[in-house]
Write an enzyme that holds these catalytic residues in place. Structure first.
Site, short mmCIF file in Angstrom:
data_model
loop_
_atom_site.label_atom_id
_atom_site.label_comp_id
_atom_site.label_asym_id
_atom_site.label_seq_id
_atom_site.Cartn_x
_atom_site.Cartn_y
_atom_site.Cartn_z
N ASP A 1 0.88 -1.16 0.00
CA ASP A 1 0.00 0.00 0.00
C ASP A 1 0.92 1.22 0.00
OD1 ASP A 1 -2.27 1.75 0.59
OD2 ASP A 1 -1.44 1.83 2.61
N ASP B 1 -0.15 5.10 0.92
CA ASP B 1 -0.41 6.03 2.02
C ASP B 1 -0.47 5.29 3.35
OD1 ASP B 1 -0.78 8.29 0.26
OD2 ASP B 1 -2.69 7.40 -0.29
N ASP C 1 -1.60 -0.78 5.82
CA ASP C 1 -2.04 -0.37 7.15
C ASP C 1 -3.55 -0.43 7.33
OD1 ASP C 1 -2.47 1.79 5.36
OD2 ASP C 1 -2.43 3.24 7.01
#
Length: 260
Positions: free
Chosen positions: A54, A56, A201
């Site tokens: 991922d 961001d 996250d």
């Protein structure tokens, strides 16, 4: 992510009758054999040929105020109503797709404004450059799946001089948590999904995407927020959980056969 106990023996317990000793020795040898076989089996490491990140909050320090963005799009009442019923979080793009065209345009503009602010404050996540250098040294492929726009991905590559390919933004449809982008990367690389590890996250986006595709998954949880009991019954749970990219680096070295 993915005991033994000890007890003291009283002296009289060590005095085994002679007719019990052969049975005891046989049972002991059997136990040792079982333990040896288990040890040999557990020493076989799964092969990982690629890592999908991922962006961001994983490769870059999280700077976007997502709750504020969601409230601006949904309104406070709907925001809190959704949060109460969805422990994994809000799939804001899903809700935008159900809006009228005019409201969709307004919502995407809100997202663009927040993402522009995030690009202005963009910082690389600690440990990201060392991790990528390590993956380079092992010739392990690396890609990106993000729900951010392509311009943000291009900006990330340019600012930090790092290369991820494929790097799929939300222009790729369907976007995560659908497994399609991860399966596309696997196909492009010519590898099986179970030879790829997905790290991010977000439980609802990154872990769900990886699990649905059949990949190994790792949740990056810097603050320990996913230790909360409210996440105990989520549908998709990660295979591993780390608190930093440095810890993820160690996890890769210790637990996997990194063969390109």
């Amino acid at each position: 992510m993915p005991l033994c106990t000890s007890s003291s023996l009283q002296p009289h317990n060590l005095m085994l009758n002679s007719h019990l000793q052969p049975l005891t020795r046989a049972l002991f040898r059997s136990k040792l054999t079982t333990m040896s076989n288990q040890s040999t089996s557990s020493s076989i490491k799964s092969r990982i040929r690629g890592v999908v990140f991922d962006m961001d909050g994983t490769l870059t320090v999280p700077v976007i105020d997502f709750p504020a963005m969601y409230k601006a799009i949904l309104g406070k009442d709907q925001y809190f109503s959704i949060i109460a019923s969805s422990p994994s979080g809000i799939d804001i793009l899903h809700y935008i797709e159900q809006m009228t065209p005019d409201n969709q345009q307004k919502a995407y503009q809100v997202i663009a404004d927040f993402e522009k602010l995030g690009m202005d404050q963009l910082q690389i996540m600690p440990g990201a450059q060392d991790l990528c250098s390590f993956l380079n040294s092992r010739n392990i492929r690396r890609g990106i799946i993000t729900r951010n726009v392509k311009s943000a991905v291009d900006f990330f590559h340019e600012r930090f001089g790092m290369s991820f390919s494929p790097a799929l933004s939300r222009e790729f449809r369907p976007y995560k948590p659908d497994p399609a982008p991860l399966l596309h990367i696997c196909s492009t690389w010519g590898v099986e999904p179970n030879e790829v590890i997905m790290i991010g996250d977000s439980l609802k986006d990154d872990v769900a995407c990886g699990k649905r595709a059949g990949a190994v998954t790792c949740l990056l949880d810097e603050t320990g927020r996913y230790d909360s009991p409210k996440y105990a019954d989520v549908e998709h749970k990660p295979d591993y959980k780390v608190s930093s990219l440095a810890q993820f680096h160690s996890l890769l070295e210790s637990n996997f056969d990194l063969t390109p």
